[in-house]
Design a protein around this motif. Structure first.
Motif, PDB file in Angstrom:
ATOM      1  N   GLY A 166      10.806   7.788   3.924  1.00 51.33           N
ATOM      2  CA  GLY A 166       9.897   9.413   3.238  1.00 51.33           C
ATOM      3  C   GLY A 166       9.235   7.903   1.897  1.00 51.33           C
ATOM      4  N   ASP A 167       9.342   8.424   0.928  1.00 51.43           N
ATOM      5  CA  ASP A 167       8.188   7.985  -0.293  1.00 51.43           C
ATOM      6  C   ASP A 167       9.360   7.661  -1.243  1.00 51.43           C
ATOM      7  OD1 ASP A 167       8.678  10.781  -0.849  1.00 51.43           O
ATOM      8  OD2 ASP A 167       6.943  11.061  -2.019  1.00 51.43           O
ATOM      9  N   ARG A 168      10.665   7.237  -0.706  1.00 49.84           N
ATOM     10  CA  ARG A 168      11.793   7.468  -1.799  1.00 49.84           C
ATOM     11  C   ARG A 168      12.317   5.974  -1.711  1.00 49.84           C
ATOM     12  NH1 ARG A 168       9.087   9.785  -4.141  1.00 49.84           N
ATOM     13  NH2 ARG A 168       9.435  11.866  -5.379  1.00 49.84           N
ATOM     14  N   LEU A 169      13.065   5.056  -2.753  1.00 49.57           N
ATOM     15  CA  LEU A 169      14.020   4.252  -2.209  1.00 49.57           C
ATOM     16  C   LEU A 169      15.058   4.504  -2.707  1.00 49.57           C
ATOM     17  CD1 LEU A 169      12.941   0.568  -2.640  1.00 49.57           C
ATOM     18  CD2 LEU A 169      14.630   1.162  -3.468  1.00 49.57           C
ATOM     19  N   TYR A 170      16.045   4.535  -1.334  1.00 48.08           N
ATOM     20  CA  TYR A 170      17.429   4.494  -2.241  1.00 48.08           C
ATOM     21  C   TYR A 170      18.580   2.798  -2.179  1.00 48.08           C
ATOM     22  CZ  TYR A 170      15.994   9.735  -0.662  1.00 48.08           C
ATOM     23  OH  TYR A 170      15.115  10.406  -0.277  1.00 48.08           O
ATOM     24  N   VAL A 171      18.958   3.583  -2.971  1.00 51.08           N
ATOM     25  CA  VAL A 171      20.288   2.057  -3.536  1.00 51.08           C
ATOM     26  C   VAL A 171      21.079   2.811  -3.210  1.00 51.08           C
ATOM     27  CG1 VAL A 171      21.045   0.216  -4.991  1.00 51.08           C
ATOM     28  CG2 VAL A 171      18.555   1.325  -5.026  1.00 51.08           C
ATOM     29  N   LEU A 172      22.511   2.141  -2.923  1.00 50.67           N
ATOM     30  CA  LEU A 172      24.009   1.983  -2.442  1.00 50.67           C
ATOM     31  C   LEU A 172      24.365   0.988  -3.189  1.00 50.67           C
ATOM     32  CD1 LEU A 172      26.453   3.614  -1.355  1.00 50.67           C
ATOM     33  CD2 LEU A 172      25.994   2.272   0.790  1.00 50.67           C
ATOM     34  N   TYR A 173      24.741   1.132  -4.174  1.00 53.73           N
ATOM     35  CA  TYR A 173      25.606   0.075  -4.262  1.00 53.73           C
ATOM     36  C   TYR A 173      27.262   0.261  -4.165  1.00 53.73           C
ATOM     37  CZ  TYR A 173      21.865   1.168  -8.149  1.00 53.73           C
ATOM     38  OH  TYR A 173      20.755   0.942  -8.583  1.00 53.73           O
ATOM     39  N   ASP A 174      27.744  -1.695  -4.310  1.00 51.57           N
ATOM     40  CA  ASP A 174      29.550  -1.981  -3.405  1.00 51.57           C
ATOM     41  C   ASP A 174      29.975  -0.600  -4.473  1.00 51.57           C
ATOM     42  OD1 ASP A 174      28.344  -4.311  -2.447  1.00 51.57           O
ATOM     43  OD2 ASP A 174      27.098  -3.926  -3.858  1.00 51.57           O
ATOM     44  N   ARG A 175      30.084  -0.340  -5.839  1.00 50.03           N
ATOM     45  CA  ARG A 175      31.421   0.093  -6.741  1.00 50.03           C
ATOM     46  C   ARG A 175      31.148   1.472  -6.289  1.00 50.03           C
ATOM     47  NH1 ARG A 175      31.705  -4.403 -11.015  1.00 50.03           N
ATOM     48  NH2 ARG A 175      32.937  -5.820 -10.812  1.00 50.03           N
ATOM     49  N   ALA A 176      30.517   2.734  -5.181  1.00 46.13           N
ATOM     50  CA  ALA A 176      30.358   3.819  -4.839  1.00 46.13           C
ATOM     51  C   ALA A 176      29.246   4.650  -5.717  1.00 46.13           C
ATOM     52  CB  ALA A 176      32.012   4.067  -4.887  1.00 46.13           C
ATOM     53  N   TYR A 201      18.115   9.739   8.609  1.00 47.70           N
ATOM     54  CA  TYR A 201      17.936  10.266   9.566  1.00 47.70           C
ATOM     55  C   TYR A 201      18.442  11.924   9.999  1.00 47.70           C
ATOM     56  CZ  TYR A 201      17.989  12.774  14.578  1.00 47.70           C
ATOM     57  OH  TYR A 201      18.070  13.746  15.279  1.00 47.70           O
ATOM     58  N   ASP A 202      16.564  12.235   9.817  1.00 38.77           N
ATOM     59  CA  ASP A 202      16.394  13.963  10.305  1.00 38.77           C
ATOM     60  C   ASP A 202      16.709  14.201   8.721  1.00 38.77           C
ATOM     61  OD1 ASP A 202      16.527  16.629  11.353  1.00 38.77           O
ATOM     62  OD2 ASP A 202      18.690  16.800  11.372  1.00 38.77           O
ATOM     63  N   GLY A 203      16.469  13.699   7.909  1.00 38.74           N
ATOM     64  CA  GLY A 203      16.335  14.126   6.769  1.00 38.74           C
ATOM     65  C   GLY A 203      17.292  14.393   5.801  1.00 38.74           C
ATOM     66  N   LYS A 204      17.780  12.858   6.286  1.00 36.39           N
ATOM     67  CA  LYS A 204      19.487  13.297   5.546  1.00 36.39           C
ATOM     68  C   LYS A 204      19.865  10.838   5.211  1.00 36.39           C
ATOM     69  CE  LYS A 204      21.837  16.689   7.601  1.00 36.39           C
ATOM     70  NZ  LYS A 204      20.718  16.826   8.969  1.00 36.39           N
ATOM     71  N   ILE A 215      23.533  12.375   2.569  1.00 37.70           N
ATOM     72  CA  ILE A 215      23.225  13.173   1.214  1.00 37.70           C
ATOM     73  C   ILE A 215      22.119  13.049   2.075  1.00 37.70           C
ATOM     74  CG2 ILE A 215      22.573  11.884  -0.745  1.00 37.70           C
ATOM     75  CD1 ILE A 215      24.620   9.240  -0.649  1.00 37.70           C
ATOM     76  N   LYS A 216      21.864  14.490   1.522  1.00 42.00           N
ATOM     77  CA  LYS A 216      20.349  15.045   1.733  1.00 42.00           C
ATOM     78  C   LYS A 216      19.554  14.178   1.035  1.00 42.00           C
ATOM     79  CE  LYS A 216      17.556  18.921   0.604  1.00 42.00           C
ATOM     80  NZ  LYS A 216      17.798  20.942   0.058  1.00 42.00           N
TER      81      LYS A 216
END
Length: 211
Positions: free
Chosen positions: A105-115, A147-150, A163-164
């Protein structure tokens, strides 16, 4: 990464401390310094912007950059700058180490190695939320997918967190694979199937299936 944008096709090559882009004849088009000393994440483009990240945990530079098409020459940011003619925005300390970031969408998500997990506006880099923690999240090497808003995040212990997508950090659920499943490879999407490879086995999850 082969970037086919509105102006041309480029070969983008991220590396230690610097990114360079070339045309299809091998001529350098532009360069950007400021990456960390080890670069792992894969570049990608969404809605006309190229997203780059580099986040070695021992480095003082852990940037995310959004680059516009048509750049030429040295497009590095001067001290104190977060944007210029060709860098749409940057976040100097936002990048993860192993995972690639994700625009959905219009968001950038960042997953960090340390949870931990962050969210930014993909167009201008504004903070939506930062460094939210997974409960007993373990370590993350794989990149997230959506996928599908998640948004889905697969940790090294074989647990997939759901995650939503949106402006609030909300964990909708989690799915634990077998005890001997260690997750260090990013799942692949092929048509209506999700392929998950662990240290012990390969799973194929079909659209519409039940976990």
């Amino acid at each position: 990464y082969v970037w086919k944008n509105e102006k041309r096709t480029e070969i983008v090559t991220p590396g230690s401390t610097q990114v360079r882009s070339y045309d299809l004849d091998g001529k350098e088009l532009w360069s950007l310094t400021g990456m960390s000393s080890i670069t792992i994440a894969t570049p990608y483009a969404v809605d006309g912007l190229l997203y780059l990240s580099s986040g070695y945990v021992m480095s003082k530079k852990r940037p995310i950059y959004a680059v516009k098409p048509g750049a030429s020459g040295n497009i590095s940011l001067a001290d104190g700058e977060t944007s210029n003619a060709f860098v749409a925005w940057s976040q100097p300390l936002a990048a993860p180490y192993n995972p690639s970031t994700l625009v959905y969408g219009d968001r950038l998500y960042v997953l960090y190695d340390r949870a931990q997990f962050s969210c930014y506006n993909a167009k201008d880099g504004a903070v939506v939320y930062e460094r939210q923690k997974f409960p007993e999240g373990g370590g993350f090497t794989t990149s997230p997918w959506a996928y599908d808003g998640k948004v889905f995040c697969f940790n090294e212990d074989g647990t997939i967190f759901v995650i939503k997508a949106g402006d609030q950090f909300e964990i909708l659920g989690q799915n634990k694979l077998a005890e001997d499943d260690m997750g260090m490879a990013t799942p692949a999407i092929a048509g209506d199937k999700l392929l998950i490879r662990t240290s012990a086995r390969v799973y194929c999850v079909k659209k519409g299936g039940k976990a």
